[in-house]
Design a protein around this motif. Structure first.
Motif, PDB file in Angstrom:
ATOM      1  N   THR A 156       0.839  -1.193   0.000  1.00 45.75           N
ATOM      2  CA  THR A 156       0.000   0.000   0.000  1.00 45.75           C
ATOM      3  C   THR A 156       0.877   1.247   0.000  1.00 45.75           C
ATOM      4  O   THR A 156       2.085   1.187   0.284  1.00 45.75           O
ATOM      5  CB  THR A 156      -0.901   0.024   1.236  1.00 45.75           C
ATOM      6  OG1 THR A 156      -0.077   0.155   2.414  1.00 45.75           O
ATOM      7  CG2 THR A 156      -1.730  -1.256   1.333  1.00 45.75           C
ATOM      8  N   GLU A 158       0.703   3.531   2.138  1.00 50.86           N
ATOM      9  CA  GLU A 158       1.122   3.742   3.525  1.00 50.86           C
ATOM     10  C   GLU A 158       2.360   2.907   3.854  1.00 50.86           C
ATOM     11  O   GLU A 158       3.280   3.374   4.545  1.00 50.86           O
ATOM     12  CB  GLU A 158      -0.017   3.377   4.487  1.00 50.86           C
ATOM     13  CG  GLU A 158      -1.202   4.324   4.466  1.00 50.86           C
ATOM     14  CD  GLU A 158      -2.089   4.134   3.237  1.00 50.86           C
ATOM     15  OE1 GLU A 158      -1.931   3.087   2.543  1.00 50.86           O
ATOM     16  OE2 GLU A 158      -2.918   5.021   2.957  1.00 50.86           O
ATOM     17  N   GLU A 159       2.400   1.673   3.359  1.00 56.60           N
ATOM     18  CA  GLU A 159       3.564   0.815   3.616  1.00 56.60           C
ATOM     19  C   GLU A 159       4.795   1.351   2.901  1.00 56.60           C
ATOM     20  O   GLU A 159       5.910   1.316   3.441  1.00 56.60           O
ATOM     21  CB  GLU A 159       3.259  -0.615   3.173  1.00 56.60           C
ATOM     22  CG  GLU A 159       2.240  -1.323   4.059  1.00 56.60           C
ATOM     23  CD  GLU A 159       1.804  -2.655   3.501  1.00 56.60           C
ATOM     24  OE1 GLU A 159       1.524  -3.563   4.305  1.00 56.60           O
ATOM     25  OE2 GLU A 159       1.740  -2.801   2.256  1.00 56.60           O
TER      26      GLU A 159
END
Length: 462
Positions: A156, A158-159
Motif C-alpha cells: 500500500t 502507507e507501507e
C-alpha cells in the motif's frame, strides 16, 4: 591470569620450538617468536610433527581461554645453558586484527577511536543534470509485473511511505511501482508464519523480476558501513570517479538503495549516479570489492522486462591509476618522480633492491594521505615530517624511532602500523608501538616477562 603467565604453561611449546630452532636458539644467538590463539598458531619455525605441536600448544591455548584472551604474541630468549626469558604480549583496544601479518607485527594501531579511512568518509558528488534513462517507465514496469504475478499482493501507499521514512529517502518511481505490484513477504520468523506460502511468493517474484528480490521491509541503504574494511587495506584504496563514469567510485552512498541480489552481490537503484550515468540506474555492488559498483542497467524497467538476462556489469577503467602508486613490484616501472602529481593519494614502497628512496618528490602534495614503506627503503625518515596531510603511516621500527626521537611524528595521523621484515625482536616492535599509542593517549600493549629454564635441546619432536 596466572596460568597464562606461568612458565610451566609454556614450557612444552618452548621446548619443542627450541629443538626446531636448532643451534641459533641453543647458542643464544636468536629468539623464538610467534603468536598463538585458542584455535591456532603462527610460528616463525613450524615443527614438522603437527600433532606433537598441537599437544605442546594445548596448555597455552587452555590458558588463553581461561583468561578470556583471544591471542597472545610471544618471544623467548634462550641462553646456552637453557636459561630463558619469555615475553608474553597482550593486546590493546587500539589494535586491529593481525590476520595475515608477519610476526612480530602488532598490526594496525588506530590512534583516533572509531576513525575510518578517507574513502569510507567520501560522500557522493552532486550531479545536478542527472535524469532517469529513456527506458525508465514506471507504469509499464508495474503493468508487466501485475501480468506476471496476477495473485501477488502489492504494498500500500502507507507501507511504501513507512519504508521511505525508515530509510530516510524517497523511493524512485520505478521502485515504488515494483513494490505496488508485489510486496514480497520475508520468509521465516519475521514473515507471515506460513513458510511454504512465503517461500513460494518469493520464488514467483524472483522469476518475474529476474533476481532475488528482497521484501519492502528489507530495503536498505548501501552506504560505506556495508563494506567495513580494516585500516591496513582501506588506507591504500582510492575513491576515484572518472569524468565519464556512470557510477561514482565510492565505498557506499546514501543514494544506493539495495533491493535484491544474485546470491552474493547486491543490486541497488542508484540515486547518486556518476557524471555519465542516469538517475535510478541499477548497479551491482560486488561483495569482493571494497570500492565502487558496476552499472548493470540504465533502468529497472529495462532489466525487469528482460528478467535481468541482458544486464551485465559495465567494464570500468582502472580508477586508481593516478591516485595510487606501488613501488617495488616486478616489473617496477614506477618511481616517485614520475608519480608525483596533485592527484596522488597513496604511496606504497615495497621490498626492493637499490638505493633507499627520497620522499622529496612527494613532499607538499595536497592529497597525499597514505604512506607505507618496507623497512630500510627510505633514505631519510625525517622527510616524512613534510607530508603534512598523512592520516595513515606504515614504516619500520627503526624509521619510527627516528621520528619519535626527533618529535617529528605527523600530528594528523589516525592510524599507523609498524612494518617488519620478520627478524625484529618483538620487544623492539612493541616498544615502538607503545610509544606511538602514548602520543595519542591510547591503551598500551601489555607485556609480561617470565623467567624459567628449558632442558637441553634433544627432543626428537615425535
Amino acid at each position: 591470569m596466572p596460568a597464562l603467565h606461568d612458565f610451566t604453561t609454556w614450557e612444552p611449546l618452548l621446548t619443542l620450538l627450541r629443538a626446531e630452532y636448532g643451534g641459533r636458539a641453543a647458542a643464544g644467538t636468536g629468539h623464538m617468536t610467534g603468536s598463538i590463539s585458542s584455535t591456532g598458531w603462527r610460528l616463525k619455525v613450524l615443527p614438522r610433527d603437527e600433532q606433537f605441536l598441537a599437544r605442546a600448544a594445548a596448555p597455552v591455548q587452555r590458558a588463553l581461554v581461561e583468561a578470556g584472551v583471544r591471542e597472545a604474541m610471544f618471544a623467548a630468549d634462550v641462553s646456552r645453558d637453557g636459561r630463558t626469558v619469555l615475553h608474553v604480549f597482550g593486546t590493546s583496544p587500539a589494535m586491529e586484527s593481525r590476520s595475515g601479518l608477519r610476526i612480530p607485527s602488532p598490526g594496525t594501531l588506530v590512534l583516533v577511536e572509531d576513525a575510518v579511512a578517507e574513502p569510507w568518509r567520501r560522500r557522493p558528488e552532486p550531479v545536478p543534470g542527472a535524469v532517469p534513462a529513456p527506458s525508465a517507465d514506471p507504469a509499464l514496469l508495474e503493468r508487466t509485473l501485475r501480468e506476471r504475478l496476477p495473485d501477488a499482493v502489492g504494498a500500500t501507499e502507507e507501507e511504501i511511505a513507512a519504508a521511505e521514512e525508515r530509510l530516510g529517502v524517497a523511493l524512485p518511481e520505478e521502485l515504488r511501482a515494483l513494490y505496488r505490484a508485489t510486496r514480497v513477504s520475508p520468509v521465516g520468523p519475521d514473515g507471515s508464519g506460513d513458510w511454504e506460502a512465503d517461500f513460494a511468493e518469493q520464488q514467483a517474484a524472483e522469476s518475474a523480476v529476474g533476481c532475488e528480490l528482497g521484501s519492502l521491509d528489507s530495503l536498505f541503504i548501501a552506504d560505506a558501513t556495508l563494506r567495513p574494511c580494516p585500516w591496513r587495506y582501506a588506507a591504500v584504496e582510492a575513491a576515484v570517479t572518472p569524468p565519464d563514469a556512470a557510477v561514482q567510485g565510492l565505498a557506499g552512498s546514501p543514494g544506493w538503495i539495495a533491493f535484491g541480489s544474485n546470491g552474493g552481490d547486491h543490486f541497488a537503484v542508484d540515486l547518486t549516479p556518476g557524471p555519465g550515468g542516469h538517475l535510478g540506474q541499477v548497479i551491482l555492488i560486488g561483495h569482493e570489492e571494497n570500492i565502487g559498483a558496476e552499472l548493470y542497467g540504465d533502468s529497472l524497467t529495462e532489466l525487469v522486462l528482460n528478467r535481468f538476462e541482458s544486464g551485465a556489469p559495465e567494464g570500468h577503467a582502472v580508477r586508481q591509476a593516478r591516485a595510487t602508486v606501488r613501488i617495488g613490484e616486478r616489473p617496477d616501472p614506477a618511481d616517485l618522480v614520475s608519480s608525483a602529481h596533485p592527484d596522488l593519494e597513496v604511496v606504497e614502497i615495497l621490498r626492493r633492491s637499490g638505493a633507499p628512496l627520497s620522499l622529496a618528490p612527494v613532499v607538499g602534495l595536497p592529497r597525499l594521505r597514505t604512506l607505507t614503506a618496507h623497512p630500510g627503503t627510505l633514505a631519510d625518515p625525517l622527510e616524512i615530517a613534510g607530508l603534512t596531510g598523512l592520516e595513515y603511516l606504515g614504516i619500520g621500527p627503526d624509521e619510527w624511532r627516528v621520528l619519535l626521537d626527533a618529535g617529528a611524528v605527523p600530528k594528523g595521523l589516525s592510524a599507523v602500523s609498524v612494518e617488519v621484515r620478520g627478524d625484529e625482536h618483538p620487544l623492539t616492535v612493541v616498544d615502538v608501538a607503545n610509544d606511538l599509542l602514548a602520543l595519542w593517549d591510547r591503551p598500551p600493549i601489555a607485556r609480561t616477562s617470565i623467567e624459567g629454564h628449558l632442558p637441553h635441546p634433544g627432543v626428537s619432536g615425535s
